[in-house]
Motif scaffolding. Structure first.
Motif: not given
Lengths: 517, 463
Positions: A427-436, A347-365
């Motif tokens: 979680a089944g994807d071996k490339e996933t490291a962090v679920i945010l 695993g080496k990637y962040i995978r983020g799943f958001y309910a709050g749209g602006t929270l998602c934008d903030e994270s991307i920033d």
């Protein structure tokens, strides 16, 4: 001596008790000796004769006729009594039958009548009907919040101009959150009163900022939402202007926060100019837009967290410092090392799943400023747009509140089912490291979002690093602390803000890279 | 601009937001929002009509006329004597116009029964041939100042109530009520049905006529209805009190004009043995009342609502005699033993003149005894009446409901309000078996279809 008068209402049946009640009320009035309202049956006429109220012309009245007999000091008093009677006949309707437990009046007009001094409308009907309800509300002198989306731009402009001309506030359309006089409207949190006023073109952004403020033990006056399109070129920030005007003149508001996803540049310039003229400190957060220089009464901030912290510290008159984490570096590092071991090299990637749209934008920033560029369905440049929002690619941030996920189903703040499925798959994807992910509490949202995730989280907790933040307070119906414990029990690392959760996730990724090198 | 000191909020849409108002002790009102009916263009027209002073004035006038009408029962006469244009082989029926081949079972049954009753046919086969051959002129009761419950058949020899609207001078007619069970109006045509009709023609009608013609003033029907509403009737599906009140009046007249005690006893037995005897008198009174607004320019108030078992039709005051029709719905109801919902015929009868005149389903809250028809509890009934208040012009000044703090019954069904709120009017009704010859199988309720209201507004123009 009084004046006696009989009035005959032909063919006007009324129940005797109803009539007696009116007569009783009239007899208490000054200048009236006696009053009788009776159907002219033989027996009733006899009663009237005995009480010397019956006049000659009434003797011919039939049992279908109503006799109003009055003995009073003057003709004027009699006229007054007659007015009273006719209004009692006309208005024997709603007054008391209005506010009954469990009865919702069926119409706008009827509902409005049940309110004393109505001054606000919250509209959440399907978009195609929202403009009409909003127009009706403005016509009735109400300030309006349109929660609904799918209102045409043309209608939005028309309604906002109309509100302006009537000196009323129109928030929205697509305004998810506002707090007015401490009353949460739409998706909003229970936060303390204070001296910070906010105008925001973002729902979850507004929630996050108010929650950050609350956690700093500061509070707000009003949090005014504008709707997502307000700072576009077409609308030109009509509501933002109105909001600023309100807060500028509001004596309880000492600090102003302006919040938006990237505004149209000329509109942004206009508000910066406007803000400079205000005799109060103004904290501005235009997420994802080019950075401006702070100075004078203006403080530019680059994240929701920062906007909230700066405002809170200004509010309390403290020096403004902005830690990367609330916890010490040592604590953070030791947490981090423990978690990275869990991955056992995969695993080496962040995978983020958001309910709050602006929270998602903030994270991307924040990710971008840490050198991590995620693919997303939200506000990213075209080459970073996900081709399919259901398939992650490298670092991926998905706003699950976008239309593609909410057609025909509730928003992920209400229904977490779709996101749970996605997290399980990821979680089944071996490339996933962090679920945010985020949890958004407050009114309107799911009554136990953490509880709704436990089953999923328990399935995935041993495979991946789970990082989250919860936007909420202990006074919210879901209770912040209780939700935090539930997530922690499922192996989730919960950071105090979305910004910190994102930074923590980025730190994990850096750590993984370093370990590999 | 200033934010108000305390916000008092109207919530339009999702109920989930009101928790916040409860927790913060904020004054709020919530209502059962329903989408308005019609597309954008029709909604624009709706708003234009709603804000038109001409429409407002016309509707106010309609409301005043409905309130000021004084329907008085003055006579009982044979149809052929009192409706001048009634031809020999003519039958009037309920609802908007309908051809023989399109008639539903009970309407056909009643039609054939009437052919036998009039002696135009010996038996049911002959009657059917006669009707199918186009030998009978069919026409709606409503086209002749008349109304009839259920099939609503009026044939030339039948006696009719004659009610005069003494405020506006117009008259209206309705047949005499035959009683319950196997009766012509529900599509039955057996020998006992025909025999009863004969007795009504030979005995009941002439004696009622004699009695009423002896009265100086006639009998004020609106007054009886007003009183009955306070005694638990809504005067459409429940007429117990009103029938008793009417009996009080007519017995005095019988005793004045008839010497034969046995005959008086028979007449009184017939009337008191039928709790719905008053319905037809009330319907004539409602027709006399609602006809006072027919043709009132620019008024969007409904002047007639009637069903023939195939279609339901509306007339709007501002559209004169034009019908706006839609397929008749099937009422949901309670059934006599041995019958079920599957046996129910689509909605039929002119009795919805009651609702147009502000009683019946609109006054449901007045009749707790029959709330089983509307879901079970008096508060359900209250809900219906209050809902109807939101699609009508205003509260009636004469018809009051004590349980609702003497609220006047919802008066003046306005197509604009129906479309605006998405609330369709509520109708109480008897239920006929869908096959001819069987008769009544129950009673229940339904709502009028929205499409007629849309069609009516589409058609109307402000003049």
């Amino acid at each position: 001596m009084g004046i006696k008068k009989n009035i005959i209402k032909k063919n006007s049946y009324k129940d005797s008790v109803f009539l007696m009640e009116i007569a009783g009320a009239l007899e208490k009035k000054k200048g009236i000796t006696s009053v009788s309202l009776m159907m002219a049956t033989a027996a009733n006429k006899e009663i009237l004769t005995e009480s010397k109220l019956l006049t000659e012309e009434s003797k011919a009245a039939s049992e279908n006729d109503l006799i109003i007999a009055v003995d009073a000091d003057s003709r004027k008093i009699i006229d007054g009594a007659l007015d009273y009677i006719s209004s009692a006949f006309d208005n024997a309707d709603t007054e008391e039958s209005r506010q009954e437990e469990g009865f919702s009046p069926p119409t706008f007009e009827a509902a409005l009548k049940t309110l004393k001094d109505p001054n606000f409308a919250l509209i959440s009907v399907p978009g195609e009907y929202a403009a009409r309800e909003a127009d009706k509300s403005l016509e009735n002198g109400l300030n309006v919040m349109i929660f609904s989306d799918n209102v045409s731009l043309e209608d939005e402009i028309k309604l906002k101009k109309k509100a302006d001309s009537k000196n009323l506030l129109l928030m929205g359309p697509d305004c998810g959150t506002a707090i007015i006089d401490g009353v949460p409207l739409g998706f909003a949190n229970r936060v303390p009163a204070g001296n910070i006023g906010i105008v925001a073109a973002s729902g979850s952004g507004l929630q996050e900022v108010t929650v950050v403020i609350a956690k700093q033990k500061a509070g707000i006056t009003h949090a005014i939402g504008t709707g997502g399109r307000d700072l576009s070129r077409e609308v030109g920030g009509i509501t933002m202007s109105a909001g600023i005007a309100i807060l500028k003149d509001d004596p309880s508001t000492e600090i102003i926060v302006l919040l938006s996803k990237p505004p149209y540049p000329e509109v942004a310039e206009k508000f910066i100019k406007e803000a400079k003229k205000i005799n109060k400190p103004v904290v501005i957060c235009f997420l994802g837009s080019k950075s401006f220089k702070s100075g004078g009464n203006i403080r530019f901030t680059s994240s929701l967290e920062e906007a909230g912290l700066v405002a809170a510290q200004l509010s309390k008159g403290e020096k403004v410092t902005l830690p990367e984490f609330t916890l010490s570096d040592k604590e953070i590092n030791s947490m981090l090392e423990k978690e990275v071991k869990k991955l056992a090299g995969s695993g080496k990637y962040i995978r983020g799943f958001y309910a709050g749209g602006t929270l998602c934008d903030e994270s991307i920033d924040i990710m971008k400023s840490s050198g991590i560029s995620p693919y997303s369905n939200a506000g990213v440049e075209d080459k970073m747009k996900l081709a399919d929002s259901n398939k992650s690619r490298e670092h991926t941030m998905v706003d699950m509140g976008e239309d593609e996920f909410t057609k025909g189903r509730p928003h992920p703040m209400i229904d977490l089912g779709l996101r749970n499925k996605r997290i399980e798959a990821e979680a089944g994807d071996k490339e996933t490291a962090v679920i945010l992910f985020d949890l958004v509490l407050g009114y309107g949202a799911n009554s136990d979002p953490a509880g709704n995730m436990t089953e999923t989280l328990n399935k995935v907790k041993d495979k991946k690093i789970l990082v989250a933040s919860i936007c909420g307070t202990d006074n919210d119906p879901q209770n912040y602390s209780g939700q935090v414990s539930k997530l922690k029990n499922c192996g989730v690392t919960v950071l105090p803000t979305n910004a910190q959760a994102t930074r923590y996730a980025c730190k994990i990724i850096k750590n993984i890279r370093e370990v590999k090198i | 601009m200033k934010i108000p000191e305390r916000i008092n909020i109207l919530n339009i849409g999702l109920d989930r937001f009101i928790d916040a108002f409860k927790d913060t002790k904020t004054q709020y009102a919530n209502f059962d929002w329903l989408p308005p009916r019609g597309n954008g263009k029709l909604l624009q027209k709706l708003d234009r009509f709603k804000s038109s002073p001409k429409v407002k004035a016309a509707n106010k006038e309609a409301f005043e006329r409905l309130n000021n009408s004084q329907p008085v029962l003055i006579d009982v006469r044979q149809a052929k004597d009192v409706i001048k244009e009634m031809g020999k082989n003519t039958l009037y029926h309920a609802g908007p116009p309908v051809r023989w081949e399109d008639m539903c079972g009970p309407m056909k049954g009643a039609t054939m029964g009437a052919c036998i009753y009039e002696g135009w046919a010996e038996n049911i086969d002959e009657a059917e041939k006669l009707c199918a051959a186009g030998e009978i002129d069919f026409s709606p009761c409503h086209h002749h100042d008349a109304v009839g419950p259920m099939a609503g058949i009026i044939s030339p020899s039948m006696y009719l109530w004659v009610v005069e609207n003494q405020t506006y001078g117009n008259r209206a007619y309705c047949s005499l009520n035959e009683g319950l069970g196997k009766v012509l109006r529900f599509g039955a045509y057996s020998n006992e049905v025909i025999e009863k009709l004969k007795w009504m023609e030979e005995v009941l009608g002439p004696n009622l006529q004699k009695a009423l013609q002896d009265s100086d003033t006639g009998i004020n029907i609106a007054n009886i209805t007003a009183q009955a509403l306070q005694m638990g009737d809504e005067c459409h599906n429940r007429n117990v009190a009103a029938t008793g009140l009417f009996l009080k009046q007519i017995v005095k007249l019988f005793l004045r004009v008839i010497e034969d005690r046995e005959l008086i006893l028979k007449l009184v037995n017939f009337i008191s043995g039928n709790d719905h005897f008053y319905l037809n008198i009330s319907m004539a009174a409602c027709k006399a009342t609602t006809d006072s607004i027919g043709g009132l320019k620019n008024s969007t108030i409904v002047s007639a609502m009637a069903r023939n078992g195939t279609e339901i039709g509306l007339r709007i005051a501002g559209c004169g005699e034009k019908w706006f029709t839609a397929k008749a719905g099937i009422p949901k109801g309670l059934f006599f033993s041995g019958f079920t919902q599957q046996d129910a015929n689509p909605d039929i009868g002119d009795s919805t003149v009651s609702e147009v005149a502000a009683i019946g389903g609109f006054a449901m809250a007045a009749a707790p005894a029959i709330v089983k028809f509307v879901g079970g509890t008096p508060s359900d009934a209250t809900k219906y009446t209050k809902q109807m208040a939101s699609i009508t012009y205003g509260p009636n000044r004469r018809f009051q409901i004590p349980q609702l703090n003497f609220m006047g019954t919802p008066t003046g069904l306005d197509i604009l309000k129906v479309l605006d709120t998405g609330i369709a009017p509520f109708i109480n009704t008897g239920i006929a078996h869908k096959e001819p010859g069987i008769g009544q199988i129950g009673a229940g309720m339904l709502r009028a279809p929205m499409s007629c209201f849309k069609d009516a507004l589409n058609y109307m123009e402000i003049k």
